[in-house]
Design a protein around this motif. Structure first.
Motif, mmCIF file in Angstrom:
data_model
loop_
_atom_site.group_PDB
_atom_site.id
_atom_site.type_symbol
_atom_site.label_atom_id
_atom_site.label_comp_id
_atom_site.label_asym_id
_atom_site.label_seq_id
_atom_site.Cartn_x
_atom_site.Cartn_y
_atom_site.Cartn_z
ATOM 1 N N GLY A 144 0.866 -1.176 0.000
ATOM 2 C CA GLY A 144 0.000 0.000 0.000
ATOM 3 C C GLY A 144 0.900 1.222 0.000
ATOM 4 N N LYS A 145 0.800 2.014 1.048
ATOM 5 C CA LYS A 145 1.687 3.164 1.196
ATOM 6 C C LYS A 145 2.988 2.675 1.827
ATOM 7 C CE LYS A 145 -1.916 6.580 1.402
ATOM 8 N NZ LYS A 145 -2.555 7.669 2.121
ATOM 9 N N VAL A 146 4.095 3.044 1.196
ATOM 10 C CA VAL A 146 5.412 2.642 1.681
ATOM 11 C C VAL A 146 6.313 3.872 1.755
ATOM 12 C CG1 VAL A 146 5.223 0.298 0.743
ATOM 13 C CG2 VAL A 146 6.332 2.090 -0.603
ATOM 14 N N SER A 147 7.364 3.728 2.519
ATOM 15 C CA SER A 147 8.370 4.773 2.634
ATOM 16 C C SER A 147 9.733 4.123 2.445
ATOM 17 C CB SER A 147 8.271 5.434 4.012
ATOM 18 O OG SER A 147 9.288 6.394 4.169
ATOM 19 N N LEU A 148 10.511 4.662 1.536
ATOM 20 C CA LEU A 148 11.842 4.141 1.238
ATOM 21 C C LEU A 148 12.879 5.070 1.842
ATOM 22 C CD1 LEU A 148 13.808 2.320 -0.449
ATOM 23 C CD2 LEU A 148 13.522 3.991 -2.277
ATOM 24 N N GLN A 149 13.880 4.490 2.509
ATOM 25 C CA GLN A 149 14.983 5.286 3.055
ATOM 26 C C GLN A 149 16.305 4.645 2.666
ATOM 27 O OE1 GLN A 149 14.205 5.169 7.293
ATOM 28 N NE2 GLN A 149 13.389 7.238 7.237
ATOM 29 N N GLU A 172 -2.361 -0.918 -8.929
ATOM 30 C CA GLU A 172 -1.636 -2.026 -9.546
ATOM 31 C C GLU A 172 -0.674 -1.575 -10.635
ATOM 32 O OE1 GLU A 172 -3.739 -5.499 -10.751
ATOM 33 O OE2 GLU A 172 -5.051 -5.422 -9.007
ATOM 34 N N GLU A 173 -1.026 -0.539 -11.384
ATOM 35 C CA GLU A 173 -0.148 -0.084 -12.457
ATOM 36 C C GLU A 173 1.161 0.493 -11.914
ATOM 37 O OE1 GLU A 173 -3.588 0.889 -12.563
ATOM 38 O OE2 GLU A 173 -3.888 -0.888 -13.787
ATOM 39 N N ALA A 174 1.133 0.968 -10.672
ATOM 40 C CA ALA A 174 2.349 1.535 -10.088
ATOM 41 C C ALA A 174 3.390 0.462 -9.838
ATOM 42 C CB ALA A 174 2.021 2.242 -8.770
ATOM 43 N N VAL A 175 2.960 -0.771 -9.660
ATOM 44 C CA VAL A 175 3.877 -1.845 -9.307
ATOM 45 C C VAL A 175 4.264 -2.681 -10.512
ATOM 46 C CG1 VAL A 175 4.259 -3.727 -7.689
ATOM 47 C CG2 VAL A 175 2.715 -1.893 -7.085
ATOM 48 N N GLY A 176 3.455 -2.652 -11.541
ATOM 49 C CA GLY A 176 3.754 -3.449 -12.710
ATOM 50 C C GLY A 176 3.038 -4.784 -12.659
ATOM 51 N N PRO A 177 3.229 -5.576 -13.693
ATOM 52 C CA PRO A 177 2.507 -6.848 -13.780
ATOM 53 C C PRO A 177 2.983 -7.843 -12.726
ATOM 54 C CG PRO A 177 4.136 -6.680 -15.527
ATOM 55 C CD PRO A 177 4.136 -5.357 -14.810
ATOM 56 N N SER A 178 2.107 -8.784 -12.444
ATOM 57 C CA SER A 178 2.490 -9.832 -11.498
ATOM 58 C C SER A 178 3.243 -10.920 -12.237
ATOM 59 C CB SER A 178 1.246 -10.408 -10.806
ATOM 60 O OG SER A 178 0.402 -10.986 -11.768
ATOM 61 N N THR A 179 4.021 -11.673 -11.482
ATOM 62 C CA THR A 179 4.783 -12.786 -12.014
ATOM 63 C C THR A 179 4.305 -14.048 -11.323
ATOM 64 O OG1 THR A 179 6.710 -11.360 -12.294
ATOM 65 C CG2 THR A 179 7.116 -13.716 -12.303
ATOM 66 N N LEU A 196 5.764 6.538 -1.185
ATOM 67 C CA LEU A 196 5.071 6.040 -2.371
ATOM 68 C C LEU A 196 3.731 5.421 -1.992
ATOM 69 C CD1 LEU A 196 8.138 4.115 -3.797
ATOM 70 C CD2 LEU A 196 7.225 6.232 -4.735
ATOM 71 N N ASP A 197 2.756 5.560 -2.862
ATOM 72 C CA ASP A 197 1.484 4.863 -2.691
ATOM 73 C C ASP A 197 1.400 3.820 -3.793
ATOM 74 O OD1 ASP A 197 -1.051 3.929 -2.290
ATOM 75 O OD2 ASP A 197 -2.019 5.897 -2.360
ATOM 76 N N LEU A 198 1.620 2.557 -3.431
ATOM 77 C CA LEU A 198 1.660 1.474 -4.410
ATOM 78 C C LEU A 198 0.365 0.675 -4.447
ATOM 79 C CD1 LEU A 198 5.297 0.229 -3.770
ATOM 80 C CD2 LEU A 198 4.473 1.879 -5.446
ATOM 81 N N ALA A 199 -0.715 1.244 -3.922
ATOM 82 C CA ALA A 199 -1.997 0.552 -3.920
ATOM 83 C C ALA A 199 -2.527 0.367 -5.344
ATOM 84 C CB ALA A 199 -3.012 1.316 -3.075
ATOM 85 N N VAL A 217 3.167 -19.692 -7.697
ATOM 86 C CA VAL A 217 3.316 -18.656 -6.677
ATOM 87 C C VAL A 217 3.349 -17.292 -7.364
ATOM 88 C CG1 VAL A 217 4.761 -17.766 -4.820
ATOM 89 C CG2 VAL A 217 4.600 -20.230 -5.187
ATOM 90 N N GLY A 218 2.393 -16.413 -7.023
ATOM 91 C CA GLY A 218 2.325 -15.100 -7.650
ATOM 92 C C GLY A 218 2.985 -14.033 -6.801
ATOM 93 N N THR A 219 3.785 -13.186 -7.434
ATOM 94 C CA THR A 219 4.431 -12.076 -6.736
ATOM 95 C C THR A 219 4.283 -10.805 -7.566
ATOM 96 O OG1 THR A 219 6.591 -12.489 -7.752
ATOM 97 C CG2 THR A 219 6.155 -13.541 -5.623
ATOM 98 N N ARG A 220 4.422 -9.687 -6.898
ATOM 99 C CA ARG A 220 4.513 -8.376 -7.540
ATOM 100 C C ARG A 220 5.825 -7.761 -7.083
ATOM 101 N NH1 ARG A 220 0.577 -6.658 -10.530
ATOM 102 N NH2 ARG A 220 -1.525 -7.360 -10.171
ATOM 103 N N GLU A 221 6.418 -6.980 -7.969
ATOM 104 C CA GLU A 221 7.661 -6.323 -7.581
ATOM 105 C C GLU A 221 7.648 -4.862 -8.002
ATOM 106 O OE1 GLU A 221 11.100 -7.044 -10.817
ATOM 107 O OE2 GLU A 221 10.560 -8.813 -9.652
ATOM 108 N N PHE A 222 8.408 -4.083 -7.246
ATOM 109 C CA PHE A 222 8.578 -2.667 -7.532
ATOM 110 C C PHE A 222 10.071 -2.408 -7.604
ATOM 111 C CE2 PHE A 222 9.250 1.711 -6.186
ATOM 112 C CZ PHE A 222 8.462 2.367 -7.108
#
Length: 150
Positions: free
Chosen positions: A66-71, A89-96, A84-87, A101-106
């Motif tokens: 969802g909402k994340v903070s990168l440091q 789906e297009e912000a994260v890209g397609p699933s693999t 970042l708000d990764l809620a 086993v399904g994953t999403r990556e950013f």
């Protein structure tokens, strides 16, 4: 448990530290001068013209970010931060999906330029999520003992 069973996919963070990252015309990213666990410099203080950091955050499809903070930190000092708000789906890209086993990556690539280092330190990446903090592997920066820096 048999050897062919999948281990549970959990959230994780992969971090690559390098001298440079280059976006190629065909979409590939070229990593120049990747560091493993440490960087050796001749002496301190030292100013690095640039340090590239390539970060990949992975989560199961069933547990989206969802909402994340990168440091990006030098010891306890925040060099770069990003909320970042990764809620979406297009912000994260397609699933693999691999072996059921399904994953999403950013992915995020950033350059720290210049980077002033007054003494030995550790660089690290933290990914703050609604479930807690995911840490990436650190990069230890120290002076070469025999004067030969990598």
């Amino acid at each position: 448990m048999s050897i062919d069973e999948n281990l549970a996919v959990s959230r994780h963070l992969s971090v690559i530290y390098a001298d440079d990252l280059r976006q190629e015309i065909d979409g590939k990213i070229t990593i120049i001068g990747m560091y493993q666990s440490q960087m050796l410099v001749e002496s301190f203080p030292v100013t690095l013209p640039k340090l590239a950091v390539f970060i990949t955050a992975v989560t199961p499809v069933a547990q989206p970010f969802g909402k994340v903070s990168l440091q990006i930190l030098k010891d306890d000092y925040v060099l770069q931060g990003l909320d970042l708000d990764l809620a979406n789906e297009e912000a994260v890209g397609p699933s693999t999906i691999q072996e059921g086993v399904g994953t999403r990556e950013f992915n995020i690539a950033t350059i720290i330029s210049p980077l002033q280092l007054d003494g030995p330190c550790n660089l690290r990446v933290r990914w703050h999520t609604e479930l807690g903090i995911i840490s990436g592997r650190p990069l230890m920066i120290k002076a070469a003992s025999n004067g030969s820096a990598q």
